[in-house]
Write a protein that holds these residues in place. Structure first.
Motif, PDB file in Angstrom:
ATOM      1  N   ILE A 457      -2.197   5.848  36.644  1.00 53.13           N
ATOM      2  CA  ILE A 457      -3.328   5.404  37.267  1.00 53.13           C
ATOM      3  C   ILE A 457      -4.243   6.608  37.834  1.00 53.13           C
ATOM      4  CG2 ILE A 457      -4.718   4.265  39.410  1.00 53.13           C
ATOM      5  CD1 ILE A 457      -2.695   1.991  38.734  1.00 53.13           C
ATOM      6  N   LEU A 458      -3.484   7.475  38.460  1.00 52.97           N
ATOM      7  CA  LEU A 458      -4.289   8.550  39.191  1.00 52.97           C
ATOM      8  C   LEU A 458      -4.785   9.622  38.072  1.00 52.97           C
ATOM      9  CD1 LEU A 458      -1.831   9.434  41.880  1.00 52.97           C
ATOM     10  CD2 LEU A 458      -4.157   8.308  42.310  1.00 52.97           C
ATOM     11  N   GLU A 459      -3.783   9.976  37.143  1.00 48.68           N
ATOM     12  CA  GLU A 459      -4.399  10.551  35.849  1.00 48.68           C
ATOM     13  C   GLU A 459      -5.417  10.068  35.118  1.00 48.68           C
ATOM     14  OE1 GLU A 459      -0.738  10.970  33.431  1.00 48.68           O
ATOM     15  OE2 GLU A 459       0.338  12.253  34.607  1.00 48.68           O
ATOM     16  N   GLY A 460      -5.490   8.808  35.054  1.00 53.10           N
ATOM     17  CA  GLY A 460      -6.596   8.120  34.176  1.00 53.10           C
ATOM     18  C   GLY A 460      -7.858   8.398  35.132  1.00 53.10           C
ATOM     19  N   MET A 461      -7.917   8.251  36.402  1.00 53.95           N
ATOM     20  CA  MET A 461      -9.129   8.196  37.167  1.00 53.95           C
ATOM     21  C   MET A 461      -9.460   9.842  37.407  1.00 53.95           C
ATOM     22  SD  MET A 461      -7.938   5.940  40.479  1.00 53.95           S
ATOM     23  CE  MET A 461      -9.496   6.085  41.296  1.00 53.95           C
ATOM     24  N   LEU A 462      -8.405  10.829  37.432  1.00 53.14           N
ATOM     25  CA  LEU A 462      -9.019  12.135  37.174  1.00 53.14           C
ATOM     26  C   LEU A 462      -9.688  12.621  35.986  1.00 53.14           C
ATOM     27  CD1 LEU A 462      -6.061  13.616  39.483  1.00 53.14           C
ATOM     28  CD2 LEU A 462      -8.581  13.152  40.142  1.00 53.14           C
ATOM     29  N   GLY A 463      -9.812  11.557  35.014  1.00 54.65           N
ATOM     30  CA  GLY A 463     -10.568  12.079  33.971  1.00 54.65           C
ATOM     31  C   GLY A 463     -12.162  11.995  34.166  1.00 54.65           C
ATOM     32  N   SER A 464     -12.535  11.555  35.287  1.00 57.02           N
ATOM     33  CA  SER A 464     -13.710  11.470  35.803  1.00 57.02           C
ATOM     34  C   SER A 464     -14.287  12.712  36.207  1.00 57.02           C
ATOM     35  CB  SER A 464     -13.884  10.660  36.955  1.00 57.02           C
ATOM     36  OG  SER A 464     -13.355   9.380  37.120  1.00 57.02           O
ATOM     37  N   THR A 465     -15.617  13.147  36.010  1.00 56.34           N
ATOM     38  CA  THR A 465     -16.463  14.294  36.616  1.00 56.34           C
ATOM     39  C   THR A 465     -16.508  14.071  38.239  1.00 56.34           C
ATOM     40  OG1 THR A 465     -17.394  14.422  34.259  1.00 56.34           O
ATOM     41  CG2 THR A 465     -18.481  15.618  36.192  1.00 56.34           C
ATOM     42  N   THR A 496     -12.680  18.807  45.745  1.00 53.29           N
ATOM     43  CA  THR A 496     -12.499  18.726  44.516  1.00 53.29           C
ATOM     44  C   THR A 496     -10.789  18.992  44.250  1.00 53.29           C
ATOM     45  OG1 THR A 496     -12.354  21.000  44.277  1.00 53.29           O
ATOM     46  CG2 THR A 496     -14.449  20.043  43.980  1.00 53.29           C
ATOM     47  N   ILE A 497     -10.497  18.453  42.864  1.00 49.68           N
ATOM     48  CA  ILE A 497      -9.257  18.163  42.366  1.00 49.68           C
ATOM     49  C   ILE A 497      -8.987  18.720  41.030  1.00 49.68           C
ATOM     50  CG2 ILE A 497      -7.265  16.778  41.831  1.00 49.68           C
ATOM     51  CD1 ILE A 497      -8.397  14.697  43.797  1.00 49.68           C
ATOM     52  N   THR A 504     -12.463  17.492  39.021  1.00 48.16           N
ATOM     53  CA  THR A 504     -13.084  16.193  39.385  1.00 48.16           C
ATOM     54  C   THR A 504     -13.367  16.342  40.812  1.00 48.16           C
ATOM     55  OG1 THR A 504     -11.504  14.902  38.020  1.00 48.16           O
ATOM     56  CG2 THR A 504     -12.603  13.581  39.774  1.00 48.16           C
ATOM     57  N   GLN A 505     -15.088  16.069  41.068  1.00 45.31           N
ATOM     58  CA  GLN A 505     -15.445  16.044  42.642  1.00 45.31           C
ATOM     59  C   GLN A 505     -15.174  14.547  43.142  1.00 45.31           C
ATOM     60  OE1 GLN A 505     -17.709  18.787  43.496  1.00 45.31           O
ATOM     61  NE2 GLN A 505     -17.626  18.014  45.646  1.00 45.31           N
ATOM     62  N   VAL A 506     -14.637  14.609  44.225  1.00 47.39           N
ATOM     63  CA  VAL A 506     -14.244  13.392  44.981  1.00 47.39           C
ATOM     64  C   VAL A 506     -15.113  13.188  46.325  1.00 47.39           C
ATOM     65  CG1 VAL A 506     -12.708  11.766  46.045  1.00 47.39           C
ATOM     66  CG2 VAL A 506     -11.896  13.704  44.107  1.00 47.39           C
ATOM     67  N   ARG A 738     -25.610  18.760  39.027  1.00 46.23           N
ATOM     68  CA  ARG A 738     -25.226  20.022  39.587  1.00 46.23           C
ATOM     69  C   ARG A 738     -23.986  20.591  38.722  1.00 46.23           C
ATOM     70  NH1 ARG A 738     -26.478  17.908  44.830  1.00 46.23           N
ATOM     71  NH2 ARG A 738     -28.472  18.378  45.338  1.00 46.23           N
ATOM     72  N   LEU A 739     -23.042  19.742  38.646  1.00 46.53           N
ATOM     73  CA  LEU A 739     -21.640  20.059  37.935  1.00 46.53           C
ATOM     74  C   LEU A 739     -21.821  20.356  36.320  1.00 46.53           C
ATOM     75  CD1 LEU A 739     -19.127  17.172  39.492  1.00 46.53           C
ATOM     76  CD2 LEU A 739     -19.345  19.757  40.004  1.00 46.53           C
ATOM     77  N   ARG A 740     -22.848  19.725  35.891  1.00 45.06           N
ATOM     78  CA  ARG A 740     -23.127  19.924  34.529  1.00 45.06           C
ATOM     79  C   ARG A 740     -23.800  21.145  33.991  1.00 45.06           C
ATOM     80  NH1 ARG A 740     -23.859  14.782  31.077  1.00 45.06           N
ATOM     81  NH2 ARG A 740     -25.310  15.867  29.816  1.00 45.06           N
TER      82      ARG A 740
END
Length: 761
Positions: A457-465, A496-497, A504-506, A738-740
């Motif tokens: 689950i964590l790995e899946g969520m960290l696919g997010s920008t 960030t992670i 990934t910005q949290v 900004r990230l882009r």
């Protein structure tokens, strides 16, 4: 280029050399002292051992006054290279026997009479020696003292060697660090550092702020290969200056649909927006007579995101669960919505009964939902449910990929139903901007560890920008969870992670509602009259109101208990007050929810039996769906709105009530365990588990003076108006933009660096 690298390295090496020299200056004396102390301790032990060995034969020889045998005994003992001399003194302090090597200046080694400890180290002209004495006795009668003298020159040699090795070690360490510094700096910065420095000095200033003094030579143009990078950097600085100049006006300006549209066009270049959620914003259902009606579900998520989609257009991908949903879509499973004034497209995804049972009712709502809510319901995890969850996430990810018209869409993933989807989309669309928002609380790391598939689950969520939560507390819990269960690099200050070479910005983005949400509602007085007529209560009857899904996390039982306690404490309210609870049926196929509905009905019946009478019900329970316009009438007709969630991400009911009260009247009783409680400080904040506190807050809201109501409501309305849903979405999209931009600049820098390295090599 190399000389520049050498100069840069020397700036580092010079203080390093000073630091290493200072460290060696401190360490060498410490090593000498340590060596000396260890050697003295060793010689003390050796002296005791030798004295014990010599004591018996020496005592016999002294009694017999056998000088020849004593000399032979002493000469044999000093054959040890470290034992330098031996001597024997009688009780009067006269040196009777000694070896030829015994120092004359040492004498009989008289001990001080003041009781101070005899020092074992003596400095002689030939060098330091270690001296120890042992009494020789015969049946308690003192015969004299045996004096042992050890040579200490070997200690000086050992200390000199130690000092030499320590200095050599620090010298080699300094050389190694200097070499690595030169190598790394040369490999890292050669090629483009000089050009970039020149540009930073003369070419990087924005066009509107750059100036050249009259008669001054303009800065040289940058190399051609630097032009793309310079253009990106110049744009960033121009944007920075513009933001600084307009920061004050931007902070005070309210967010609106038009501003969100402009943001999408300017900062994201009009990129396609795709929303993914389990619940669809419009449900088509078939009536008994065969006609089709459209219903909006009771969902805070739908309330918030639907307003954003109206502003940004795009495509909303959701599960088609209505009985007439299939009949209203085209061949691509699309339907334009809203029905009366379409502004975006709804793409429906179909699930089998088995898939819905395992993915939605099973893993999502028997597993993740109770796991993330502190409501004292145990989560249930089954492997079969997990398999369906993975399968459905893959199906929705495929729908996103199919709907994407470009390789870099903006994908807004909503809630806990799709924790795996960001990674799946990222693998197919690596340039996509994926914004995942978790609408429910995030538990602490220990609680989340209950989930058997926590790493997946964590790995899946960290696919997010970008990954968003309602509150800083939930955000911190997520960072702690990732830190505990995954090998990542976390920057707490930047939030960030870094995982798998992806960043990934949290952040925390408090969600809200559109403002005004329903501007065409009826006047408050008309709503008050009509609602009381519908309920069959007098015109001056006091009403409190609650609206929720029929869910154990919403605190409905605690709310009813507070009503009961209030009537006990204030019996004058009996017959003059009613609490109206609208509870939309939710997840009725789950046993936990069926049992909860029975408990709600039973408690309402008990309170009504206790305090009710003919034509009067203290609690009016409506377990049914209501349209949003109807709920607005109840908001405007009630004196008090109660939100008593036991644990909630935000809870938009509180904000909807505030938005509906344009008369600046009414009171809000709000649970401290909602995200809204962090923003709406003028509400009557309670602990829903504290029944008496809830009862007193309800009574206070019913009897609150109009002036106080107006002051509290005015402040809350101002905050909800300014911090609306467009601001929520806008901040996420701004961060994404900004990230882009940063990623584009970094790609150009990496590309330019690789090109220079190829030319140098």
């Amino acid at each position: 280029m190399l000389s520049r690298s050498v100069k840069l390295s020397l700036r580092f090496m010079f203080p390093l050399a000073i630091l290493l020299g200072l460290f060696a200056y401190i360490v060498v004396p410490l090593m000498d002292n340590l060596t000396l102390r260890w050697s003295v301790r060793d010689l003390d032990n050796r002296s005791q051992l030798l004295a014990a060995t010599l004591q018996v034969p020496l005592r016999e020889d002294v009694l017999l006054n056998d000088k020849a045998h004593i000399k032979k005994l002493f000469d044999g003992a000093i054959e040890d290279e470290r034992l330098f001399a031996l001597g024997f003194c009688d009780p009067s302090g006269k040196l009777l026997y000694k070896t030829s090597t015994y120092p004359q200046s040492l004498g009989c080694w008289e001990k001080p009479t003041d009781g101070t400890k005899q020092k074992s180290l003596v400095q002689l002209p030939r060098g330091p020696v270690h001296v120890a004495d042992t009494p020789i006795e015969d049946n308690g009668t003192g015969l004299g003292r045996l004096i042992l003298v050890h040579d200490m020159s070997f200690i000086e040699r050992r200390s000199a060697e130690t000092t030499k090795y320590v200095l050599i070690f620090f010298a080699l360490l300094g050389v190694a660090i200097a070499f690595l510094t030169l190598l790394v700096s040369h490999l890292s910065w050669r090629g483009w550092l000089a050009s970039l420095n020149d540009v930073l000095r003369g070419q990087l200033l924005p066009r509107d702020v750059k100036s050249t003094a009259p008669g001054a030579t303009p800065p040289p143009p940058p190399p051609p290969e630097m032009e793309p990078l310079i253009g990106e950097l110049r744009s960033l600085l121009e944007e920075y200056h513009e933001e600084r100049q307009s920061s004050s006006s931007n902070n005070s300006a309210e967010w609106a649909p038009e501003k969100l549209k402009a943001l999408l066009q300017q900062d994201l270049a009009g990129d396609q927006v795709l929303v993914v959620s389990n619940r669809e914003p419009y449900i088509h259902e078939k009536n008994a007579d065969g006609t089709i009606r459209v219903r909006r579900p009771a969902s805070g998520l739908v309330t918030a995101v639907e307003a954003v989609m109206r502003a940004c257009s795009g495509t909303w991908i959701a599960h088609g669960a209505g009985s007439a949903d299939r009949e209203t879509v085209d061949r691509n499973d699309h339907v334009p919505v809203p029905p009366k004034n379409p502004s975006y497209t709804l793409r429906r995804v179909w699930l089998t009964e088995e898939e819905e049972k395992g993915y939605y009712y099973g893993f999502a709502n028997e597993g993740l939902w109770p796991l993330c809510h502190i409501a004292h319901v145990r989560p249930v995890f089954r492997s079969s449910d997990w398999e369906e969850y993975v399968k459905v996430n893959r199906r929705f990810a495929d729908a996103v990929i199919k709907e994407a018209r470009t390789d870099n869409p903006v994908v807004l993933v909503q809630d806990y139903h799709f924790a795996l989807l960001p990674r799946m989309v990222r693998e197919a669309l690596p340039k996509a901007t994926i914004i995942t928002f978790w609408h429910i609380p995030w538990p602490n790391s220990e609680s989340f560890g209950i989930c058997p598939w926590r790493e997946e689950i964590l790995e899946g969520m960290l696919g997010s920008t970008i990954l968003g939560f309602h509150t800083p507390f939930h955000r911190k819990n997520f960072l702690d969870t990732v830190d505990r269960y995954l090998e990542t690099r976390i920057e707490p200050e930047a939030s960030t992670i870094s995982y798998g070479n992806e960043l990934t910005q949290v952040e925390d983005y408090p969600i809200s509602i559109a403002w005004p949400d329903y501007p065409d509602t009826q006047p408050v007085e008309q709503c008050r009259t009509e609602i009381r007529q519908i309920l069959g209560v007098p015109e001056d009857h006091l009403l409190a109101f609650g609206v929720d899904r029929l869910d154990y996390t919403k605190g409905i039982l605690e709310r009813f208990q507070a009503v009961e306690s209030m009537l006990e404490r204030h019996p004058t309210m009996i017959g003059k007050f009613s609490f109206v609870q609208i509870a939309a049926p939710s997840r009725s196929d789950l046993e936990e929810y069926m049992n909860f509905e029975q408990r709600v009905r039973k408690l309402a019946a008990r309170v009504n039996d206790r305090f009710g009478s003919d034509g009067y019900l203290p609690i009016i329970l409506k377990i049914e769906h209501h349209e949003q316009a109807e709920l607005q009438r109840y908001f405007r007709a009630s004196e008090v709105c109660m939100v008593t969630s036991l644990h909630d991400g935000m809870n938009l009911v509180a904000k909807e009530f505030i938005a509906a009260r344009d008369d600046e009247r009414g009171a809000l009783v709000l649970s401290q365990f909602t995200g809204a409680a962090r923003e709406l400080h003028e509400a009557l904040i309670i602990n829903p588990y504290h029944i008496e506190q809830g009862a007193e807050a309800l009574y206070r809201g019913l009897t609150m003076p109009p002036v106080e109501q107006r002051e509290r409501m005015r402040s809350m309305r101002d905050r909800v108006r300014r911090f609306n849903v467009y601001r929520w979405a806008g901040h996420m999209l701004l961060d994404a933009a900004r990230l882009r931009k940063r990623e584009k600049v970094m790609q150009k820098i990496r590309s330019h660096s690789r090109g220079n390295l190829r030319r140098v090599s």
